[in-house]
Design an enzyme around this catalytic site. Structure first.
Site, PDB file in Angstrom:
ATOM      1  N   ASP A   1     -15.117 -10.588 -16.318  1.00  0.00           N
ATOM      2  CA  ASP A   1     -16.372 -11.272 -16.606  1.00  0.00           C
ATOM      3  C   ASP A   1     -17.477 -10.258 -16.311  1.00  0.00           C
ATOM      4  O   ASP A   1     -17.699  -9.875 -15.169  1.00  0.00           O
ATOM      5  CB  ASP A   1     -16.502 -12.502 -15.695  1.00  0.00           C
ATOM      6  CG  ASP A   1     -17.850 -13.212 -15.841  1.00  0.00           C
ATOM      7  OD1 ASP A   1     -18.752 -12.673 -16.523  1.00  0.00           O
ATOM      8  OD2 ASP A   1     -18.010 -14.307 -15.255  1.00  0.00           O
TER       9      ASP A   1
ATOM     10  N   LYS B   1     -28.539 -12.298 -19.858  1.00  0.00           N
ATOM     11  CA  LYS B   1     -28.999 -11.359 -18.823  1.00  0.00           C
ATOM     12  C   LYS B   1     -29.346 -10.010 -19.462  1.00  0.00           C
ATOM     13  O   LYS B   1     -30.502  -9.631 -19.526  1.00  0.00           O
ATOM     14  CB  LYS B   1     -27.935 -11.207 -17.748  1.00  0.00           C
ATOM     15  CG  LYS B   1     -27.665 -12.564 -17.077  1.00  0.00           C
ATOM     16  CD  LYS B   1     -26.348 -12.608 -16.388  1.00  0.00           C
ATOM     17  CE  LYS B   1     -25.880 -14.015 -16.122  1.00  0.00           C
ATOM     18  NZ  LYS B   1     -26.798 -14.841 -15.346  1.00  0.00           N
TER      19      LYS B   1
ATOM     20  N   TRP C   1     -19.016 -16.929  -8.828  1.00  0.00           N
ATOM     21  CA  TRP C   1     -18.555 -17.036 -10.218  1.00  0.00           C
ATOM     22  C   TRP C   1     -17.052 -16.891 -10.312  1.00  0.00           C
ATOM     23  O   TRP C   1     -16.405 -17.585 -11.105  1.00  0.00           O
ATOM     24  CB  TRP C   1     -19.298 -16.067 -11.137  1.00  0.00           C
ATOM     25  CG  TRP C   1     -20.725 -16.501 -11.296  1.00  0.00           C
ATOM     26  CD1 TRP C   1     -21.841 -15.876 -10.827  1.00  0.00           C
ATOM     27  CD2 TRP C   1     -21.195 -17.710 -11.924  1.00  0.00           C
ATOM     28  NE1 TRP C   1     -22.963 -16.603 -11.115  1.00  0.00           N
ATOM     29  CE2 TRP C   1     -22.615 -17.728 -11.789  1.00  0.00           C
ATOM     30  CE3 TRP C   1     -20.581 -18.764 -12.572  1.00  0.00           C
ATOM     31  CZ2 TRP C   1     -23.393 -18.781 -12.292  1.00  0.00           C
ATOM     32  CZ3 TRP C   1     -21.368 -19.809 -13.073  1.00  0.00           C
ATOM     33  CH2 TRP C   1     -22.749 -19.807 -12.936  1.00  0.00           C
TER      34      TRP C   1
HETATM   35  C1  LIG Z   1     -21.042 -13.508 -13.576  1.00  0.00           C
HETATM   36  C2  LIG Z   1     -21.324 -14.811 -14.253  1.00  0.00           C
HETATM   37  N1  LIG Z   1     -20.308 -15.491 -14.819  1.00  0.00           N
HETATM   38  C3  LIG Z   1     -20.508 -16.663 -15.443  1.00  0.00           C
HETATM   39  C4  LIG Z   1     -21.758 -17.225 -15.533  1.00  0.00           C
HETATM   40  C5  LIG Z   1     -21.939 -18.541 -16.246  1.00  0.00           C
HETATM   41  O1  LIG Z   1     -22.557 -18.300 -17.442  1.00  0.00           O
HETATM   42  P1  LIG Z   1     -23.042 -19.436 -18.452  1.00  0.00           P
HETATM   43  O2  LIG Z   1     -24.121 -20.195 -17.777  1.00  0.00           O
HETATM   44  O3  LIG Z   1     -23.484 -18.660 -19.636  1.00  0.00           O
HETATM   45  O4  LIG Z   1     -21.870 -20.299 -18.759  1.00  0.00           O
HETATM   46  C6  LIG Z   1     -22.855 -16.555 -14.980  1.00  0.00           C
HETATM   47  C7  LIG Z   1     -24.214 -17.149 -15.099  1.00  0.00           C
HETATM   48  O5  LIG Z   1     -25.169 -16.823 -14.467  1.00  0.00           O
HETATM   49  C8  LIG Z   1     -22.629 -15.331 -14.316  1.00  0.00           C
HETATM   50  O6  LIG Z   1     -23.644 -14.659 -13.744  1.00  0.00           O
END
Ligand SMILES: Cc1ncc(COP(=O)(O)O)c(C=O)c1O
Length: 357
Positions: free
Chosen positions: A169, A193, A100
Site C-alpha cells: 500500500d 495525496k 492502515w
Molecule cells: C496508507 C493508507 N492506506 C489506506 C488509506 C485509505 O484510503 P481511502 O480513504 O482512499 O480508502 C489511507 C488514507 O488516508 C492511507 O493513508
C-alpha cells in the site's frame, strides 16, 4: 488567498495544475464541452486517459509485464479486493506497522486467515520491525505491508525481500521518489495525496501474479476484468483521472521522481532536524523509519495544542492537527508542498516555542 496546506489527504495539488484545470474547465481543447461532460469512450477522452497512464508508466519505470489500473473505491476497497482475488488455503502474510496496516488486516480477516509476520504495535508503531525477524508463513499467497503509515509517520524505505509475492500500500508515498517496481507483485495507492483528487485508486499488478487472481467474483471486484477492459469495465472517475494526468505531466516537466526525491528528502531532513534540536517539540519514530511524507510531532505540553493550531491557522499554515487516534500535530509534506512551506512552518514553530516555551 491560497495558504500552505499540510493536510494528510485529500492534500495539496500543485497550483499550476489547478490553474490549468481552471482554464480548461468550461471547455476542454475546443471540444465544445468540459472534460467532465465527455463520454469516457470518446476518442478525445481515451487519449487523455492513455496519456495519463503512459506518463505514470514513464515516471515509475513500470515494466511491460505489469498492468496499470485506474479504479475506484479508495485504498480501502483494495484491503478487501486483494484477499478476495488472491487469498488461498494458506494464511496471507501481513506486516503490522500502524493504523492502515491494522485496517488492512481487519478487512482481510473477513475473507481469509491472516498471519502477522511482525508488529510494532507494542511500541506504539514507532518503528518498522527488521525484516530479518519477520515470521513468514510457508506458501502464503502474498505478503502485504504499508510502505508509509500516514498516521504514525513511519516508513519502510526499501522493498523487503520476501518468499511470498509482495504487495505494498503506497497511498501516501507513491511518486515521492523512484522505486523498483519489479520487486513488487502489486502496488496500490489512493490518489488523494500525491496523485490528484479523491475518487481514483491506482493499482499496478504483475501479469504473472494477476494470472493467479480469482475469476469467481462479481466483475467489478475482479482485477482481470478491469485489466481486460483497460480500466473501463464501468464508467471510470473521468475527472480525477484527467487531473491525475496533469499531475503526472507536472512531475515530468519538473524533473521526474529523481528531482522530487531530492526536494522531498531535504524538506523532511530540515523539519526533523529542527524538531530533534528542540526540547519543545518531539517525534517518536526511530530515524531509520521516519516518513518523508508525513511528519507527526508532539508539543512538550499537549495543553498548548489548541493554541498552536489556532496560531498556525492565523499564520496561514493549515491542517496541522494530528490524526484523532494519536493526537498532537502532523505535517504532511507531499510533492505539491514546496521547501518554502517547510521554511514557513519551521519559522512559525520556532516563534511559537520562543513565545510559549
Ligand atoms: C496508507 C493508507 N492506506 C489506506 C488509506 C485509505 O484510503 P481511502 O480513504 O482512499 O480508502 C489511507 C488514507 O488516508 C492511507 O493513508
Amino acid at each position: 488567498m491560497r495558504k500552505w496546506n499540510f493536510s494528510a489527504g485529500p492534500a495539496a495539488i500543485p497550483e499550476q495544475v489547478l490553474k490549468e484545470t481552471q482554464s480548461e474547465l468550461l471547455e476542454w481543447n475546443n471540444s465544445g464541452m468540459s472534460i467532465m461532460e465527455m463520454s469516457h469512450r470518446s476518442s478525445e477522452y481515451m487519449q487523455v486517459a492513455s496519456t495519463a497512464r503512459q506518463d505514470l508508466i514513464d515516471l515509475l519505470g513500470i515494466p511491460e509485464n505489469y498492468q496499470v489500473l485506474f479504479l475506484q473505491g479508495g485504498a480501502t476497497l483494495q484491503f478487501s479486493m486483494i484477499p478476495m482475488n488472491f487469498a488461498s488455503q494458506q494464511p496471507a502474510d501481513y506486516l503490522l506497522t500502524g493504523s492502515w496496516s491494522k485496517k488492512a488486516i481487519a478487512e482481510a480477516s473477513q475473507i481469509t486467515t491472516t498471519n502477522i509476520v511482525a508488529s510494532s504495535e507494542a511500541s506504539n508503531f514507532n518503528h518498522v520491525p527488521d525484516v530479518d525477524y519477520w515470521s513468514e508463513s510457508p506458501g502464503a499467497p502474498y505478503l502485504h505491508y504499508v510502505a508509509n503509515e500516514t498516521i504514525q509517520g513511519n516508513a519502510l524505505h526499501q522493498a523487503p525481500a520476501t518468499q511470498a509475492p509482495l504487495i505494498a500500500d503506497m497511498s501516501s508515498v507513491i511518486l515521492s521518489e523512484p522505486i523498483d517496481v519489479s520487486k513488487f507483485s502489486m502496488i496500490y495507492a489512493g490518489a488523494q495525496k500525491n496523485i490528484g483528487p479523491a475518487g481514483l485508486t491506482i493499482c499496478i499488478i504483475k501479469d504473472e501474479f494477476l494470472s493467479t487472481a480469482s475469476d469467481a467474483l462479481p466483475g467489478m471486484l475482479q482485477y482481470s476484468k478491469h485489466a481486460e477492459s483497460d480500466s473501463m469495465f464501468n464508467t471510470p472517475p473521468t475527472f480525477s483521472w484527467y487531473l491525475a494526468g496533469k499531475v503526472f505531466s507536472w512531475l515530468k516537466t519538473n524533473g521526474g521522481l529523481e528531482a522530487m526525491a531530492k526536494v522531498n528528502h531535504s524538506k523532511a531532513k530540515r523539519l526533523y532536524e529542527f524538531i530533534d534540536a528542540s526540547d519543545f517539540y518531539s517525534n517518536p519514530v526511530i530515524s531509520a523509519n521516519r516518513s518523508i511524507m508525513n511528519v507527526p510531532f508532539l508539543l512538550r505540553d499537549s495543553e498548548m495544542d489548541a493554541q498552536f493550531l489556532d496560531d498556525a491557522h492565523h499564520a496561514g499554515l493549515l491542517n496541522l492537527k494530528g490524526h484523532r487516534s494519536i493526537g498532537g500535530m502532523r505535517a504532511s509534506i507531499y510533492n505539491a508542498t514546496p521547501l518554502a512551506a517547510i521554511d514557513a512552518l519551521i519559522g512559525f514553530m520556532s516563534e511559537f516555542e520562543i513565545k510559549n516555551g
